[in-house]
Design a protein around this motif. Structure first.
Motif, short mmCIF file in Angstrom:
data_model
loop_
_atom_site.label_atom_id
_atom_site.label_comp_id
_atom_site.label_asym_id
_atom_site.label_seq_id
_atom_site.Cartn_x
_atom_site.Cartn_y
_atom_site.Cartn_z
N ARG A 75 0.81 -1.22 0.00
CA ARG A 75 0.00 0.00 0.00
C ARG A 75 0.85 1.28 0.00
N GLY A 76 1.93 1.27 0.76
CA GLY A 76 2.76 2.45 0.86
C GLY A 76 3.44 2.77 -0.46
N THR A 77 3.77 4.05 -0.65
CA THR A 77 4.34 4.48 -1.92
C THR A 77 5.72 5.10 -1.73
N PHE A 78 6.52 5.00 -2.78
CA PHE A 78 7.88 5.52 -2.77
C PHE A 78 7.87 7.04 -2.55
N GLY A 79 7.09 7.74 -3.34
CA GLY A 79 7.03 9.19 -3.21
C GLY A 79 6.40 9.64 -1.91
N GLY A 80 5.40 8.91 -1.44
CA GLY A 80 4.77 9.26 -0.18
C GLY A 80 5.75 9.20 0.98
N ALA A 81 6.59 8.17 1.00
CA ALA A 81 7.59 8.04 2.06
C ALA A 81 8.59 9.19 2.02
N LEU A 82 9.01 9.59 0.82
CA LEU A 82 9.98 10.68 0.70
C LEU A 82 9.35 12.02 1.10
N ALA A 83 8.12 12.27 0.64
CA ALA A 83 7.46 13.53 0.96
C ALA A 83 7.11 13.64 2.44
N HIS A 84 6.87 12.51 3.09
CA HIS A 84 6.58 12.51 4.53
C HIS A 84 7.82 12.95 5.32
N ALA A 85 9.01 12.59 4.84
CA ALA A 85 10.29 13.06 5.38
C ALA A 85 10.51 12.71 6.85
N ASP A 86 10.09 11.54 7.25
CA ASP A 86 10.40 11.06 8.59
C ASP A 86 11.88 10.68 8.63
N PRO A 87 12.68 11.27 9.51
CA PRO A 87 14.11 10.96 9.52
C PRO A 87 14.42 9.51 9.84
N ALA A 88 13.45 8.77 10.41
CA ALA A 88 13.62 7.35 10.66
C ALA A 88 13.16 6.49 9.50
N GLY A 89 12.60 7.12 8.46
CA GLY A 89 12.16 6.37 7.29
C GLY A 89 13.33 5.79 6.52
N ASP A 90 13.12 4.63 5.93
CA ASP A 90 14.23 3.89 5.34
C ASP A 90 14.58 4.24 3.91
N LEU A 91 13.86 5.12 3.26
CA LEU A 91 14.14 5.42 1.86
C LEU A 91 14.81 6.78 1.65
N LEU A 92 14.85 7.61 2.69
CA LEU A 92 15.45 8.93 2.54
C LEU A 92 16.96 8.84 2.35
N ALA A 93 17.63 8.06 3.19
CA ALA A 93 19.09 7.94 3.09
C ALA A 93 19.53 7.34 1.76
N PRO A 94 18.89 6.27 1.27
CA PRO A 94 19.27 5.76 -0.05
C PRO A 94 19.08 6.80 -1.16
N ALA A 95 17.99 7.57 -1.09
CA ALA A 95 17.77 8.62 -2.10
C ALA A 95 18.89 9.65 -2.05
N LEU A 96 19.34 9.99 -0.85
CA LEU A 96 20.43 10.95 -0.70
C LEU A 96 21.75 10.36 -1.19
N ALA A 97 22.02 9.12 -0.82
CA ALA A 97 23.27 8.48 -1.23
C ALA A 97 23.38 8.37 -2.75
N LEU A 98 22.25 8.16 -3.41
CA LEU A 98 22.24 7.98 -4.87
C LEU A 98 22.07 9.29 -5.64
#
Length: 284
Positions: free
Chosen positions: A109-132
């Protein structure tokens, strides 16, 4: 608890969604997968005047190849990112990190963009997006603009999105042939990261030629571990060299204190997990 009353809009195109968001004003909320928004609504921690549901906007879904980059639609589910062959080949770190997100139900149900826009610092997709060095493509009433991940995440649950803007897609440069691993530490399975490390490296023989490392939950935003990257490049991929480089992982971090850990504990976790993440990436 029952959410407060709100108006509901379900646009079918990005243009319609942008217009609806502009018309609704700053009290509107965007519904993507709903994994973060719905609990907040039920607890009445938010009482938006309007909910704009992106579920019918088909153009926001899918992964496509654009030569030197992959483009991932903001409404692409974690499940689809996990299993996409383009992501597996050219952005392996995203696939590894998405494997750790919550549980299968949430990933469906959860979405890639939704996780990034939510910007929870404990979320697991922000750091990979930054690293890449991912780039966020944003649509608003003034047209579209592109923002690098390093500028997109601004503070706790805060991004560079204006009230009348939507995250529509994410451009991820290709890292074909790079090895990757996401090392996550949490107290119980499927929980948010206490600390996690996103690591991807390119090797030439037994030498680390390039490295990109970013940390989860070590500050108000994801943190790029540049000192670790610099210490790794040009070094033989030995356990000793990786451990020495990982000792720099906590430099420049400002983790929060909560019921799980204090600053010193999180900084030590960052050093240990960085060593594990790089070692696992090299081993792959």
């Amino acid at each position: 608890m029952i959410p407060a009353a709100f108006d509901y809009v379900a646009p079918s195109t990005v243009d319609e969604a942008v217009r609806a968001l502009a018309d609704a004003g700053e009290d509107a909320k965007v519904l993507a997968g709903g994994q973060s928004l719905l609990p907040v609504l039920r607890l009445r921690l938010a009482a938006p005047s309007t909910i704009i549901d992106l579920g019918k906007v088909a153009e926001l879904r899918g992964v496509r190849d654009e030569g030197d980059a992959l483009v991932i639609g903001a409404m692409t589910t974690h499940y689809d990112v996990q299993r996409d062959h383009l992501v597996a080949e050219h952005a392996t770190l995203l696939a590894r990190a998405t494997d750790t997100v919550a549980d299968p139900q949430v990933r469906h149900r959860g979405t890639f963009g939704g996780a990034l826009a939510h910007a929870d610092p404990a979320g697991d997709l922000l750091a990979p997006a930054l690293a890449l060095d991912a780039e966020m493509v944003i649509a608003g009433t003034g047209g579209r603009r592109t923002v690098p991940a390093a500028e997109f995440f601004q503070d706790f649950f805060t991004t560079s999105l204006a009230p009348d803007e939507l995250l529509v897609e994410v451009r991820v440069p290709k890292y074909t042939g790079w090895r990757a691993h996401y090392e996550k530490f949490n107290r119980v399975a499927q929980a948010w990261s206490m600390v996690a490390v996103a690591a991807t490296v390119r090797t030439e023989g037994e030498t680390i030629a390039e490295a990109r490392i970013a940390l989860t939950n070590m500050g108000a935003t994801p943190v790029r571990a540049t000192a670790v990257e610099q210490a790794l490049v040009g070094q033989a991929a030995t356990a000793e060299n990786i451990r020495a480089a990982a000792a720099h992982a906590a430099e420049g971090t400002n983790p929060t204190v909560d019921g799980n850990a204090d600053v010193e504990y999180r900084q030590e976790l960052a050093r240990v997990l960085t060593g594990r993440a790089v070692s696992a990436a090299v081993a792959r």
